[in-house]
Design a protein around this motif. Structure first.
Motif, PDB file in Angstrom:
ATOM      1  N   HIS A   1      -0.217   4.309   1.083  1.00  0.00           N
ATOM      2  CA  HIS A   1      -1.143   5.266   1.683  1.00  0.00           C
ATOM      3  C   HIS A   1      -0.328   6.375   2.234  1.00  0.00           C
ATOM      4  O   HIS A   1      -0.898   7.513   2.597  1.00  0.00           O
ATOM      5  CB  HIS A   1      -1.868   4.604   2.905  1.00  0.00           C
TER       6      HIS A   1
ATOM      7  N   THR B   1      -0.777   9.726   0.663  1.00  0.00           N
ATOM      8  CA  THR B   1      -2.120  10.350   0.819  1.00  0.00           C
ATOM      9  C   THR B   1      -2.230  11.825   1.372  1.00  0.00           C
ATOM     10  O   THR B   1      -2.679  12.764   0.667  1.00  0.00           O
ATOM     11  CB  THR B   1      -3.221   9.675   1.735  1.00  0.00           C
TER      12      THR B   1
ATOM     13  N   MET C   1      -3.245   1.183  -2.765  1.00  0.00           N
ATOM     14  CA  MET C   1      -3.539   2.428  -1.943  1.00  0.00           C
ATOM     15  C   MET C   1      -4.469   1.605  -0.675  1.00  0.00           C
ATOM     16  O   MET C   1      -4.672   0.396  -0.557  1.00  0.00           O
ATOM     17  CB  MET C   1      -4.509   3.541  -2.496  1.00  0.00           C
ATOM     18  N   SER C   2      -4.564   2.370   0.555  1.00  0.00           N
ATOM     19  CA  SER C   2      -5.299   2.009   1.497  1.00  0.00           C
ATOM     20  C   SER C   2      -6.669   1.625   1.324  1.00  0.00           C
ATOM     21  O   SER C   2      -7.377   2.377   0.160  1.00  0.00           O
ATOM     22  CB  SER C   2      -5.067   2.943   2.733  1.00  0.00           C
TER      23      SER C   2
ATOM     24  N   GLU D   1       0.903  -1.313  -0.243  1.00  0.00           N
ATOM     25  CA  GLU D   1      -0.067  -0.042   0.025  1.00  0.00           C
ATOM     26  C   GLU D   1       0.942   1.311  -0.124  1.00  0.00           C
ATOM     27  O   GLU D   1       2.015   1.280   0.673  1.00  0.00           O
ATOM     28  CB  GLU D   1      -0.932  -0.023   1.305  1.00  0.00           C
TER      29      GLU D   1
ATOM     30  N   SER E   1      -8.509   4.752   1.055  1.00  0.00           N
ATOM     31  CA  SER E   1      -8.151   5.864  -0.007  1.00  0.00           C
ATOM     32  C   SER E   1      -8.888   6.961   0.012  1.00  0.00           C
ATOM     33  O   SER E   1     -10.269   7.044   0.141  1.00  0.00           O
ATOM     34  CB  SER E   1      -8.181   5.118  -1.644  1.00  0.00           C
TER      35      SER E   1
END
Length: 604
Positions: free
Chosen positions: A490, A493, A514-515, A488, A518
């Motif tokens: 993330h 972000t 992505m997590s 991921e 997201s």
């Protein structure tokens, strides 16, 4: 309650595509069921090993022909908040089994890693692969063939999908998933995000950031945002593998304990020895899978499930594609606003009416199949109820007919959006998925030059150096399953969110993940073919113009397409990414793993 034509069409396509593989699966399942549990067929030495540690009464019961034995597969560890509550579940389950003259044994434990702990760390490279490790570990536990049914104690990102794959591999026995519930509400999610962005901008220090994070993740239970862990719980309930209303009851409450006891009793009542035999392989069919996908779309659930549901379905002989998901997304309305798709958390969702309200709305509007088998009986209508525990009695009452908070949970007649929260993107760069339920309409189209990065840290370093001052699409490649295990990303972000808040048009394109959380920045993820396979993402060069249109479902290189596709793919020496924190043990996984659109699985 008639099903909408578009939903039925997708279901029928899955059934037709899966006809041979599903038939083979059911044939294997039925042969295993006919053989039965082999405790009485085991040699005396085999059986003695199987109950050596039991008390005298359990030994006597298991030595006979009729006593039921319930296998417990647990993901307990006391480091991770979501799994810590499972510590006393085996004792509770054993006591509940004994109440009805049965035995329960812990068949095995499975690993449970937390993406929150490993986010941005090298351990994250093991995260996706842990799903298949969990499936294999659970299979080892069940392979002793001592059990008439099984309960699965798991809750977070890769744990539930891995357990589901294992349950379906042993699809001839009943299986019930037993959640532990979310932690109580802590620091509001929007405030946590605000502090994260301030930290990235250097406006607060590590002490302030840690204080905010600790107030957010503060006690036993799952994290309260609607990421993969809580999407897992929604999925298990809407597919009929939980008890009704079980998903989002907090740990350590009388209702939580009553639901665990009831799940034990129910698992033992649907074995082959009774009159209501419900093997899990028959519960999870194409209708149940479509119900799960509809739930995912209607709630704006985790992008990780665009891979996990494919892998789960495959374990049941069902062939599901991203095109199926995209077709459903065009039809299914968004009925929930839970962070990162809103400000509320899952406790607010549950209080507003929760799963019972959601399922009834989707059923009544024709988005779900009612004619399914569940662990609670025939028909999904039974899941339009919520669990209550009053005067030491567990009951299942009709869910409220009016949302307790229309800003969090709404009706099918007045949805937050007319289409689902996930989209398939296609074009001359390959295929990818995007979660748009948290992306504002004005940010869903980005046409900008590419900035190339081969690690997420490279992008963060460019941000800190003040190099990202104009519109761009970040291409973070060599992050796919074959390259490094598909971590991921993330950690990007907050950085991308800051740039978007400054007025830049930004987006992310990656063959990584992505997590499940997201958020507001458009992110085309799970890009297939990946860079390590020479996919088009490996041919993008710095400054190439790209166009991401989430509404139209396209992601394209702008320019001479023929010349672009004729380019020599970029390469990256990843050897240094394959050692440390156990990554060297997963070389075989990196060689075997399939593509993201086929579930990123080592099994198929």
């Amino acid at each position: 309650m008639s099903i909408k034509t578009a939903i039925k069409d997708v279901t029928d396509r899955i059934a037709a595509r899966s006809e041979l593989s599903r038939r083979d699966y059911l044939d294997r399942l039925d042969k295993m069921a006919a053989q039965g549990v082999h405790r009485t067929a085991l040699s005396c030495g085999n059986l003695a090993h199987g109950f050596a540690a039991c008390g005298p009464s359990d030994k006597a019961a298991l030595a006979g022909d009729t006593a039921l034995n319930l296998g417990i597969i647990t993901s307990y560890n006391d480091m991770l908040s979501a799994h810590q509550p499972y510590e006393d579940y085996p004792a509770r389950i054993k006591a509940a089994a004994k109440e009805i003259g049965a035995v329960a044994q812990v068949a095995g434990g499975v690993p449970a890693m937390c993406d929150g702990v490993t986010q941005g760390q090298t351990g994250m490279d093991l995260s996706l692969f842990s799903r298949d490790v969990i499936a294999m570990a659970a299979a080892v536990g069940l392979s002793h063939n001592m059990f008439d049914a099984a309960v699965f104690l798991g809750i977070c990102d890769k744990i539930v999908p891995g357990l589901a794959i294992a349950a379906l591999t042993f699809g001839h026995i009943p299986a019930i998933f037993v959640p532990a519930g979310p932690m109580t509400t802590g620091l509001p999610n929007d405030e946590k995000s605000r502090i994260r962005q301030l930290f990235m901008e250097g406006k607060v220090g590590r002490a302030e950031l840690l204080e905010a994070e600790s107030k957010s993740y503060h006690g036993p239970g799952t994290c309260t945002f609607y990421g993969t862990a809580n999407s897992n719980q929604m999925l298990m309930e809407i597919m009929g593998l939980h008890l009704p209303g079980a998903s989002f009851v907090n740990p350590g409450t009388p209702l939580r304990d009553a639901l665990t006891r009831a799940a034990t009793h129910r698992a033992l009542s649907i074995t082959a020895q009774g009159n209501d035999y419900t093997p899990v392989g028959h519960v999870v069919d194409e209708k149940a899978i479509v119900n799960g996908l509809v739930g995912l779309l209607a709630t704006g659930g985790s992008t990780n499930h665009t891979m996990h549901i494919i892998a789960i379905a495959n374990a049941a002989g069902l062939r599901v594609t991203w095109d199926d998901m995209s077709a459903l997304s065009d039809q299914v309305p968004l009925l929930a606003r839970v962070y990162p798709n809103g400000l509320a958390d899952v406790n607010h969702f549950h209080a507003a009416g929760g799963m019972g309200f959601l399922i009834r709305e989707l059923l009544d509007a024709g988005y779900l199949h009612d004619d399914v088998s569940t662990v609670w009986g025939k028909g999904l209508e039974a899941y339009t109820r919520e669990a209550r525990y009053i005067d030491e009695t567990l009951s299942f009452e009709p869910a409220p007919t009016t949302s307790g908070n229309p800003k969090v949970l709404t009706t099918a007649a007045e949805p937050f959006a007319r289409t689902g929260g996930l989209k398939l993107l296609s074009g001359n760069l390959g295929k990818s998925v995007i979660k748009i339920s948290a992306v504002k309409a004005e940010n869903r189209l980005v046409e900008a030059p590419a900035r190339i990065f081969h690690t997420q840290q490279g992008l963060i370093d460019a941000f800190k150096a003040g190099e990202l001052t104009s519109d761009f699409i970040a291409v973070v490649r060599f992050q796919g399953p074959r390259a490094v295990g598909m971590p991921e990303l993330h950690k990007l972000t907050p950085t991308l969110g800051i740039l978007q808040d400054r007025g830049l048009k930004v987006a992310l394109v990656t063959d990584g993940r992505m997590s499940g959380a997201s958020g507001k920045v458009p992110a085309a993820i799970h890009m297939t073919p990946e860079a390590a396979d020479g996919g088009p993402i490996s041919k993008i060069r710095e400054g190439d113009m790209l166009r991401l249109d989430a509404e139209a479902g396209t992601l394209t290189f702008l320019g001479d397409e023929h010349a672009f596709l004729a380019r020599t793919p970029a390469t990256e020496n990843l050897e240094h990414e394959h050692f440390g924190m156990g990554r060297e043990l997963f070389a075989g996984f990196r060689r075997l793993v399939g593509t993201a659109d086929r579930g990123a699985s080592v099994f198929a």
